[in-house]
Design an enzyme around this catalytic site. Structure first.
Site, PDB file in Angstrom:
ATOM      1  N   CYS A 218       0.674  -2.562  -4.818  1.00  0.00           N
ATOM      2  CA  CYS A 218       0.237  -3.944  -4.979  1.00  0.00           C
ATOM      3  C   CYS A 218       1.370  -4.853  -4.520  1.00  0.00           C
ATOM      4  O   CYS A 218       2.519  -4.436  -4.445  1.00  0.00           O
ATOM      5  CB  CYS A 218      -0.055  -4.232  -6.436  1.00  0.00           C
ATOM      6  SG  CYS A 218      -1.267  -3.110  -7.121  1.00  0.00           S
TER       7      CYS A 218
ATOM      8  N   LYS B   7      -0.969  -0.353   2.598  1.00  0.00           N
ATOM      9  CA  LYS B   7       0.042   0.058   3.565  1.00  0.00           C
ATOM     10  C   LYS B   7       0.951   1.174   3.055  1.00  0.00           C
ATOM     11  O   LYS B   7       1.256   2.098   3.774  1.00  0.00           O
ATOM     12  CB  LYS B   7       0.879  -1.157   3.981  1.00  0.00           C
ATOM     13  CG  LYS B   7       1.912  -0.859   5.058  1.00  0.00           C
ATOM     14  CD  LYS B   7       1.260  -0.439   6.352  1.00  0.00           C
ATOM     15  CE  LYS B   7       2.258  -0.007   7.395  1.00  0.00           C
ATOM     16  NZ  LYS B   7       1.596   0.842   8.407  1.00  0.00           N
TER      17      LYS B   7
HETATM   18  O1  M6R Z   1       4.920   4.748   4.403  1.00  0.00           O
HETATM   19  P1  M6R Z   1       4.564   6.182   4.613  1.00  0.00           P
HETATM   20  O2  M6R Z   1       4.820   6.650   6.005  1.00  0.00           O
HETATM   21  O3  M6R Z   1       5.213   7.098   3.617  1.00  0.00           O
HETATM   22  O4  M6R Z   1       3.000   6.268   4.387  1.00  0.00           O
HETATM   23  C1  M6R Z   1       2.353   7.507   4.387  1.00  0.00           C
HETATM   24  C2  M6R Z   1       0.866   7.339   4.509  1.00  0.00           C
HETATM   25  O5  M6R Z   1       0.359   6.648   3.421  1.00  0.00           O
HETATM   26  C3  M6R Z   1       0.473   6.607   5.801  1.00  0.00           C
HETATM   27  O6  M6R Z   1       0.973   7.247   6.930  1.00  0.00           O
HETATM   28  C4  M6R Z   1      -1.059   6.515   5.921  1.00  0.00           C
HETATM   29  O7  M6R Z   1      -1.593   7.776   6.102  1.00  0.00           O
HETATM   30  C5  M6R Z   1      -1.420   5.561   7.059  1.00  0.00           C
HETATM   31  N1  M6R Z   1      -2.325   4.581   6.570  1.00  0.00           N
HETATM   32  C6  M6R Z   1      -2.033   6.236   8.228  1.00  0.00           C
HETATM   33  O8  M6R Z   1      -2.443   5.360   9.213  1.00  0.00           O
END
Ligand code: M6R
Length: 592
Positions: free
Chosen positions: A2, A587
């Site tokens: 959040c 995100k």
């Molecule tokens: O910030 P992070 O790279 O750790 O996030 C990991 C995943 O939550 C992130 O890559 C997610 O799968 C994306 N929304 C993919 O587009």
């Protein structure tokens, strides 16, 4: 995850709080709310839906001098007004916003016979504060926090103290800074006008007033907050001439790969590693979630191919519970764009407790993960705002590629490091040359989509499938093409479309067998191939030639991936959806 903001200082328009929060909308956008003192009264305005809905309920020029705001991505309780933050205790005395998750909330609710309007863990905490009779507000917050299990970044107002914002932190990020007009608090320092900002340690509590910041440890001993300097401040995102962050960010990929090549010299890597990190390493284990996990799979592929060291990638959300064996001669690489993903952080902490070597590969040098490891590899993607990861994925793959070549040298192989890096620059050029118009015309209108591939193309398919489902909401699955016949063929029919990636001529025959298997079940196929004329087209089989001439086989996945990102983007737009704010996602996911 959040978004949280807070402000206390000179009288200001509520628009400042609203637009501060708006910058954090990428962290969650299914409901939002503000609570503030406007000089005479206390006000709390909330709305479900994205922040435009909240805006219609606010008078943006209304004045306030102390307020907090929250934009929510629901993990605990449905998306209804009662669950929208700020949450308010029964008597109205305590107003609270929260990022994180309280694992023992239900237990506390039963024990203290707490009644709530909604069903969030956060509302239980607000009411628990009310149950505490003895002590000052700070002591009550300390006592409540000591009973909680889980993670939190809390901003808390007390109705009777309109000149103070209370703050508490455990595991979830929260920062504050001093600006000209007053003090700002946020779950992401991108909101701050200044480069300098502060953070608290886990289990700290404190309060912020117009002219005072006080941070305490769990024993209420006054401590100094930790100071940071935001390095990437100038690069902070706006959409520029693009309609969506996602498109802008895909387009930034070539320039970012160039930047990586410029930064990652041998000297640079030597300075980061100081000594030979590979000495005695027998197994390289890469951990991440979502796209970061997929880039880890590509990293593990590079390592196995080039170094002949056993290498595997693991999903962070599974790693802890799958009884993995951790050895002293393991090298762990944690991958995360945000550096704030809770599952990955937890694995990193666990691995560090076991004494294994760790590297963090991240885009955010100020992130929690970067702070937890002594070796940090920046991916230089620049701020990535769109929920769907694009340029960050490609940059992670590019850094893995360079790291592989560097490791190869460490192992004593004679290679021209700079020449190997040049191959990435060629890939960056090919990415710039991708024909957007052609990709825009590939419309995928069907009930279900399969992304298929073999070897490294399977890894690309995994990422392509994730991206596609994330923003088009079309049911998309990924399967290694050779696995089709072991089950997935059952759901191939004339309502399905299979997209097959083919970057290796050697595997062509096997891939074409798969095409045959699909078309005999009436499935439609689109082969995206780096070779012309390899696939026989028909009414069921289409083919798209992706020009990878002059590319090394290891850098081809970068071009295939960006093709897939455009494909997802254009199909999302064709369906009239917003790629920057896909439903049910945020995100970065700061709860386990
Ligand atoms: O910030 P992070 O790279 O750790 O996030 C990991 C995943 O939550 C992130 O890559 C997610 O799968 C994306 N929304 C993919 O587009």
């Amino acid at each position: 995850m959040c978004g949280i903001v807070g402000y206390i200082g000179k009288e200001n328009e509520i628009s400042t709080l609203f637009y501060g929060l708006k910058k954090l909308e990428y962290r969650g956008y299914d409901s939002s709310g503000l609570a503030f003192f406007n000089g005479k009264n206390f006000k709390c305005v909330k709305s479900v839906g994205n922040m435009d809905r909240l805006k219609t309920k606010l008078n943006l020029s209304e004045k306030f001098s102390c307020g907090i705001g929250h934009t929510r991505w629901a993990t605990n309780g449905a998306v209804i007004l009662e669950n929208t933050h700020p949450v308010i205790s029964q008597s109205g005395e305590w107003i609270l916003i929260h990022n994180g998750i309280i694992e023992n909330a239900e237990e506390l609710k039963q024990r203290y016979k707490i009644e709530t309007l909604g069903n969030t863990d956060s509302e239980i905490v607000a009411n628990l504060l009310e149950k505490k009779i003895a002590g000052s507000s700070l002591e009550k917050i300390r006592d409540v926090c000591s009973e909680l299990k889980g993670s939190w970044a809390f901003l808390i107002l007390n109705r009777n103290e309109e000149n103070r914002i209370y703050i508490a932190k455990r595991k979830s990020p929260i920062y504050f800074c001093d600006s000209e007009s007053g003090k700002l608090i946020s779950s992401d320092p991108i909101c701050f006008p200044s480069k300098e900002y502060f953070s608290m340690y886990d289990n700290n509590i404190g309060f912020i007033e117009k002219d005072k910041i006080a941070v305490y440890d769990a024993n209420l001993k006054l401590i100094s907050p930790k100071k940071y300097i935001f390095k990437n401040k100038e690069e902070l995102g706006n959409k520029g001439k693009y309609e969506h962050f996602m498109l802008k960010e895909i387009k930034e990929t070539p320039e970012r790969i160039n930047k990586i090549c410029e930064k990652y010299t041998e000297d640079y890597l030597e300075k980061i590693f100081k000594k030979n990190i590979l000495s005695s390493v027998k197994f390289i284990k890469i951990i991440g979630c979502g796209s970061a996990y997929h880039s880890g799979l590509m990293g593990a592929y590079y390592f196995r191919k080039n170094l002949r060291i056993e290498s595997e990638a693991y999903l962070a959300s599974e790693y802890k519970s799958s009884r993995q064996v951790i050895n002293k001669d393991d090298l762990f690489i944690f991958v995360s764009q945000s550096g704030e993903t809770a599952d990955t952080i937890e694995c990193l902490k666990m691995v560090r407790r076991r004494g294994a070597k760790t590297i963090v590969l991240t885009n955010v040098l100020e992130s929690s993960m970067a702070k937890l490891s002594s070796v940090v590899l920046p991916i230089y993607a620049g701020p990535e705002i769109a929920v769907a990861s694009t340029k960050a994925y490609s940059c992670q793959v590019a850094v893995f590629y360079i790291l592989t070549k560097y490791f190869k040298k460490l192992l004593g192989e004679e290679i021209d490091f700079e020449k190997e890096k040049d191959k990435l620059l060629v890939a960056a050029e090919k990415i710039s040359d991708l024909n957007e118009e052609e990709i825009q015309n590939i419309s995928i209108c069907c009930e279900k989509v399969f992304f298929l591939g073999k070897g490294k193309d399977y890894i690309t398919s995994l990422e392509a499938s994730l991206k596609f489902k994330e923003i088009t909401y079309i049911n998309s699955q990924c399967c290694p093409i050779g696995e089709l016949k072991h089950g997935s063929l059952a759901v191939i029919d004339d309502c399905s479309k299979s997209l097959i990636f083919l970057s290796s001529k050697k595997l062509g025959k096997k891939v074409l067998n798969g095409v045959h298997e699909i078309t005999s079940r009436k499935g439609k196929v689109l082969v995206i191939s780096a070779f012309q004329g390899l696939v026989k087209t028909s009414d069921k089989v289409e083919s798209y030639f992706l020009n990878c001439r002059g590319l090394s086989s290891e850098t081809m996945p970068l071009v295939f991936t960006v093709f897939a990102q455009y494909l997802a983007y254009f199909n999302c737009i064709a369906r009239n959806l917003n790629p920057d704010q896909p439903r049910n996602l945020a995100k970065s996911v700061t709860v386990e």
